[in-house]
Motif scaffolding. Structure first.
Motif, PDB file in Angstrom:
ATOM      1  N   ILE A   8      71.301 -20.703 -42.578  1.00 12.11           N
ATOM      2  CA  ILE A   8      71.052 -19.853 -41.446  1.00 12.11           C
ATOM      3  C   ILE A   8      69.761 -18.951 -41.834  1.00 12.11           C
ATOM      4  CG2 ILE A   8      73.444 -19.599 -40.780  1.00 12.11           C
ATOM      5  CD1 ILE A   8      73.261 -16.805 -41.872  1.00 12.11           C
ATOM      6  N   THR A   9      69.132 -18.459 -40.529  1.00 16.14           N
ATOM      7  CA  THR A   9      68.143 -17.716 -40.886  1.00 16.14           C
ATOM      8  C   THR A   9      68.154 -16.263 -40.288  1.00 16.14           C
ATOM      9  OG1 THR A   9      66.880 -18.110 -38.462  1.00 16.14           O
ATOM     10  CG2 THR A   9      66.382 -19.434 -40.510  1.00 16.14           C
ATOM     11  N   ILE A  10      67.817 -15.061 -40.911  1.00 12.43           N
ATOM     12  CA  ILE A  10      67.978 -13.897 -40.169  1.00 12.43           C
ATOM     13  C   ILE A  10      66.523 -13.197 -40.217  1.00 12.43           C
ATOM     14  CG2 ILE A  10      69.121 -11.527 -40.417  1.00 12.43           C
ATOM     15  CD1 ILE A  10      71.440 -12.872 -42.242  1.00 12.43           C
ATOM     16  N   ASP A  11      66.162 -12.738 -39.233  1.00 11.75           N
ATOM     17  CA  ASP A  11      64.624 -12.216 -38.978  1.00 11.75           C
ATOM     18  C   ASP A  11      64.662 -11.340 -37.879  1.00 11.75           C
ATOM     19  OD1 ASP A  11      62.384 -13.924 -40.753  1.00 11.75           O
ATOM     20  OD2 ASP A  11      64.224 -15.300 -40.079  1.00 11.75           O
ATOM     21  N   GLY A  12      63.260 -10.610 -37.877  1.00  9.04           N
ATOM     22  CA  GLY A  12      63.289  -9.622 -36.674  1.00  9.04           C
ATOM     23  C   GLY A  12      63.383 -10.459 -35.433  1.00  9.04           C
ATOM     24  N   ALA A  13      63.656  -9.730 -34.309  1.00  8.57           N
ATOM     25  CA  ALA A  13      63.844 -10.271 -33.037  1.00  8.57           C
ATOM     26  C   ALA A  13      62.636 -10.987 -32.617  1.00  8.57           C
ATOM     27  CB  ALA A  13      64.190  -9.119 -32.061  1.00  8.57           C
ATOM     28  N   HIS A  14      61.263 -10.577 -32.929  1.00  6.20           N
ATOM     29  CA  HIS A  14      60.123 -11.046 -32.560  1.00  6.20           C
ATOM     30  C   HIS A  14      59.531 -11.898 -33.402  1.00  6.20           C
ATOM     31  CE1 HIS A  14      60.546  -8.379 -28.798  1.00  6.20           C
ATOM     32  NE2 HIS A  14      60.486  -7.182 -29.816  1.00  6.20           N
ATOM     33  N   SER A  15      60.252 -12.408 -34.535  1.00  9.83           N
ATOM     34  CA  SER A  15      59.730 -13.236 -35.669  1.00  9.83           C
ATOM     35  C   SER A  15      59.560 -14.690 -34.991  1.00  9.83           C
ATOM     36  CB  SER A  15      60.332 -12.975 -36.962  1.00  9.83           C
ATOM     37  OG  SER A  15      60.399 -11.696 -37.570  1.00  9.83           O
ATOM     38  N   ARG A  16      58.459 -15.259 -35.226  1.00 10.13           N
ATOM     39  CA  ARG A  16      58.457 -16.743 -34.817  1.00 10.13           C
ATOM     40  C   ARG A  16      58.377 -17.765 -36.022  1.00 10.13           C
ATOM     41  NH1 ARG A  16      55.225 -17.021 -29.340  1.00 10.13           N
ATOM     42  NH2 ARG A  16      56.157 -19.286 -29.494  1.00 10.13           N
ATOM     43  N   ASP A  17      57.455 -16.996 -37.116  1.00  6.37           N
ATOM     44  CA  ASP A  17      57.363 -17.684 -38.254  1.00  6.37           C
ATOM     45  C   ASP A  17      58.284 -17.703 -39.185  1.00  6.37           C
ATOM     46  OD1 ASP A  17      56.770 -15.055 -38.425  1.00  6.37           O
ATOM     47  OD2 ASP A  17      54.839 -15.335 -39.485  1.00  6.37           O
ATOM     48  N   LEU A  18      59.383 -18.295 -39.316  1.00  6.04           N
ATOM     49  CA  LEU A  18      60.627 -18.287 -40.054  1.00  6.04           C
ATOM     50  C   LEU A  18      60.406 -19.208 -41.204  1.00  6.04           C
ATOM     51  CD1 LEU A  18      63.273 -18.653 -37.025  1.00  6.04           C
ATOM     52  CD2 LEU A  18      61.959 -16.710 -37.656  1.00  6.04           C
ATOM     53  N   ASP A  19      60.243 -18.564 -42.299  1.00  7.37           N
ATOM     54  CA  ASP A  19      60.164 -19.760 -43.519  1.00  7.37           C
ATOM     55  C   ASP A  19      61.266 -19.505 -44.579  1.00  7.37           C
ATOM     56  OD1 ASP A  19      57.275 -17.030 -44.559  1.00  7.37           O
ATOM     57  OD2 ASP A  19      59.442 -16.768 -44.387  1.00  7.37           O
ATOM     58  N   ASP A  20      62.188 -18.861 -44.433  1.00  4.35           N
ATOM     59  CA  ASP A  20      63.237 -18.822 -45.253  1.00  4.35           C
ATOM     60  C   ASP A  20      64.799 -18.951 -44.608  1.00  4.35           C
ATOM     61  OD1 ASP A  20      63.918 -15.772 -44.860  1.00  4.35           O
ATOM     62  OD2 ASP A  20      61.894 -15.811 -45.750  1.00  4.35           O
ATOM     63  N   ALA A  21      65.701 -19.723 -45.208  1.00  2.89           N
ATOM     64  CA  ALA A  21      66.928 -19.390 -44.603  1.00  2.89           C
ATOM     65  C   ALA A  21      67.937 -19.380 -45.872  1.00  2.89           C
ATOM     66  CB  ALA A  21      67.344 -21.100 -43.924  1.00  2.89           C
ATOM     67  N   ILE A  22      69.281 -19.034 -45.732  1.00  2.53           N
ATOM     68  CA  ILE A  22      70.140 -18.767 -46.830  1.00  2.53           C
ATOM     69  C   ILE A  22      71.502 -19.406 -46.638  1.00  2.53           C
ATOM     70  CG2 ILE A  22      68.957 -16.384 -47.221  1.00  2.53           C
ATOM     71  CD1 ILE A  22      71.355 -14.921 -45.622  1.00  2.53           C
ATOM     72  N   TRP A  23      71.986 -19.468 -47.600  1.00  2.00           N
ATOM     73  CA  TRP A  23      73.439 -20.292 -47.707  1.00  2.00           C
ATOM     74  C   TRP A  23      74.296 -19.661 -48.982  1.00  2.00           C
ATOM     75  CZ3 TRP A  23      75.767 -21.763 -43.336  1.00  2.00           C
ATOM     76  CH2 TRP A  23      76.993 -22.152 -43.555  1.00  2.00           C
ATOM     77  N   ILE A  24      75.434 -19.451 -48.993  1.00  2.00           N
ATOM     78  CA  ILE A  24      76.427 -19.095 -50.167  1.00  2.00           C
ATOM     79  C   ILE A  24      77.506 -20.071 -50.089  1.00  2.00           C
ATOM     80  CG2 ILE A  24      75.616 -16.685 -50.469  1.00  2.00           C
ATOM     81  CD1 ILE A  24      78.388 -15.722 -49.381  1.00  2.00           C
ATOM     82  N   GLU A  25      78.130 -20.376 -51.228  1.00  2.00           N
ATOM     83  CA  GLU A  25      79.166 -21.042 -51.338  1.00  2.00           C
ATOM     84  C   GLU A  25      79.984 -20.399 -52.694  1.00  2.00           C
ATOM     85  OE1 GLU A  25      78.577 -25.142 -51.563  1.00  2.00           O
ATOM     86  OE2 GLU A  25      77.592 -25.383 -49.732  1.00  2.00           O
TER      87      GLU A  25
END
Length: 623
Positions: free
Chosen positions: A32-49
């Protein structure tokens, strides 16, 4: 700050770039990604197990190197820009928007090539293993920080538990990092921290709780990658932050500033003590983040060093020759640093020009000046004095001095940079009731006035009194006062010595050390209630009770109040304990942030002190 638009040829090349079919052969990863509301250049996503005693924390990063080839037109343009520049309402990207905000951006439910770092942690958040591989990602969901915070607070939501577990791991990573022993660093006052550029920031503002998740996951990923690169002897660009050699006098100054809780003073001392963060071909550690090795890897859409490191990693994974030699890495590091410095200088020049227009406009209106918040007034005051327009702000400066609505920075500027006799006299009168500000003014001057080289205290104990002179080296000449500062305690004597020195500087009566006068042994007189007692009498609900409590402890020589904060179902529960003689006053508060919880816990303690003062004036005697 203007930046030339992309050329037609660069845009055309970027538009022809397509995702290769080979990415379908990569393993697909969840994220999933978590960014600012106006961000459009999303270059990282996260996950945990989480599995038994080990947790796998994964960070998936846009594989820019797969689409942008070395020495292509797009790459050459990115190398000239080095980074995306962000402004209040827009940005100027490093890569054309068709790449940065579309083909490379990790958009929700869109297949993208990624580089994955799988970081295995034990229960103490220690790195056990790092695996790096090419992957493909179709982001499950794009969260804004606000949406992620809502998920944290609403346990009925399906995604609440996942976000909460991410937040718990982020908090544990943060605590482990700041408590590690990688550097013999200095402890900052609570409520302050250093960002990765070494800038002093305050936590006294509203910030999304979920921001901690991205902050710590990205720091962990960059740290793990730096260690992995170093262990595999892969040439790379590291992000280093070091400190300079520091002498005993500077150490003493810094500790005094920490105790005084003066943000501006601490910031200036840090600037004189810490080197700027910089890129280099060898890991030298990162002081501000308290890490032994650090690099940039998680933002290749927005930073060119990350893209270079991606290319080196991909070559290693495929068993190919490295696209850059060690000499190339050294030259690129220097080019990146030079470009960033030029951008910062251009930004400062542009910003100063904009600020000058604003200040010129403000100085034309006494009504606007009177309505300025404290920080904005301080900036205007310095500008007016440096621009020989102090007369336009004199009246408001006098009004704020009379009401006490001034910062230590204002006092320093008016007393030592200004030339208005009336205002300088008002500052000295103010310092009579705010002795600790005199020491802060001296510290600011030592860091801002080039001719002021160093300072030292000369102390003589005459029980039960303390006698202290302040000496300051100015242009190779040592200056002090004829008479010392005298107080019932050591700190008070130092503050008195600072005030005496500033008065003598103003009056032109400073002397060389050999002309100090032997002080008569003064007889103790009836104690005068400290000025802070008046503040306690005037305290009303809504005032800054935490600041007042700290000022009471300092001004009355009480032990500092102790705060204990624990997690609570509504956020954080804080207990405040203050010991006065043999009595312990306890207050508590609950809030969604630690800072607010501390304020709420301090309030009943201050109110009890005010009640005790009203009932029994012996509280003053306890001073």
């Amino acid at each position: 700050m203007p930046r030339k638009p992309f050329s037609k040829s660069v845009i055309e090349e970027a538009e022809t770039i397509t995702l290769p079919a080979s990415i379908n052969q990569r393993p697909q990863v969840p994220g999933i990604t978590i960014d600012g509301a106006h961000s459009r250049d999303l270059d990282d996503a996260i996950w945990i197990e989480e599995k038994e005693h080990l947790t796998t924390l994964s960070v998936h990063i846009a594989d820019v190197a797969e689409l942008v080839q070395p020495e292509s037109l797009v790459d050459q343009e990115a190398r000239s820009r080095i980074q995306t520049l962000y402004f209040l309402h827009n940005n100027t990207p490093m890569l054309p928007r068709c790449l940065s905000e579309n083909k490379l951006s990790l958009l929700e439910h869109q297949l993208r090539p990624t580089i994955t770092l799988e970081i295995t942690l034990n229960q103490s958040a220690e790195i056990q293993h790092v695996d790096v591989f090419e992957s493909r990602l179709s982001s499950h969901k794009r969260f804004t920080y606000e949406q992620a915070d809502e998920a944290l607070m609403d346990i009925s939501r399906l995604d609440s538990n996942f976000i909460y577990r991410c937040w718990q791991w982020a908090e544990q990573l943060y605590q482990r990092r700041i408590q590690s022993k990688n550097f013999d660093g200095l402890t900052l006052p609570e409520g302050y921290y250093l960002d990765e550029n070494g800038n002093l920031l305050s936590t006294d503002f509203t910030r999304y709780q979920s921001y901690l998740i991205i902050q710590e996951f990205m720091i962990l990923a960059n740290t793990a990658m730096a260690q992995w690169l170093d262990q595999n002897n892969i040439p790379a660009i590291y992000r280093n932050h070091t400190h300079r050699a520091i002498g005993p006098e500077q150490t003493h100054q810094f500790e005094a500033l920490v105790n005084a809780q003066s943000e501006e003073d601490i910031r200036r001392v840090l600037m004189s003590w810490l080197n700027p963060a910089e890129y280099g071909p060898k890991p030298q550690g990162h002081f501000a983040l308290n890490l032994s090795a650090y690099c940039h890897f998680t933002s290749p859409i927005r930073r060119y060093p990350d893209l270079i490191n991606h290319r080196m990693v991909k070559a290693h994974l495929k068993g190919q020759s490295y696209p850059y030699s060690i000499e190339d890495i050294q030259e690129l590091s220097q080019h990146i640093e030079a470009t960033i410095q030029a951008q910062e200088e251009a930004h400062k020049t542009f910003y100063k020009a904009q600020q000058r227009k604003l200040y010129e406009s403000q100085l034309q209106s006494p009504e606007i000046i009177a309505q300025l918040p404290s920080r904005e007034f301080s900036l205007l005051l310095r500008f007016a004095l440096e621009d020989q327009q102090g007369i336009k702000i004199k009246a408001e400066s006098s009004t704020r001095l009379q009401s006490g609505n001034v910062t230590v920075e204002d006092l320093f500027v008016l007393l030592l940079l200004g030339d208005e006799l009336q205002l300088q006299e008002q500052v000295l009168e103010h310092l009579e009731d705010h002795l600790y500000d005199a020491a802060s003014i001296v510290s600011i001057a030592l860091n801002q006035i080039e001719a002021w080289q160093s300072s030292a205290y000369v102390e003589v104990s005459q029980e039960p009194l303390f006698v202290t002179w302040l000496e300051i080296l100015i242009d190779e000449q040592l200056w002090t006062t004829a008479k010392p500062g005298i107080s019932m305690n050591k700190t008070g004597a130092k503050h008195q010595a600072c005030l005496a020195w500033l008065k003598a500087k103003f009056e032109g009566t400073l002397v060389h050390p050999e002309h100090r006068e032997a002080p008569p042994i003064p007889q103790p007189s009836a104690p005068k209630p400290p000025p802070v007692i008046h503040k306690l009498r005037q305290y009303q609900e809504g005032h800054n009770c935490l600041s007042l409590l700290m000022e009471l402890c300092q001004g009355l020589q009480w032990p500092q109040a102790e705060f204990e904060i624990v997690e609570h179902e509504q956020g954080f529960h804080c207990e405040c304990r203050l010991k006065v003689d043999d009595e312990v006053i306890i207050g508590s508060g609950i809030a969604s942030s630690k800072k607010t919880a501390k304020h709420r816990a301090a309030r009943p303690v201050v109110e009890q002190l005010q009640k005790t003062l009203a009932q029994d004036e012996s509280l003053v005697a306890a001073c």
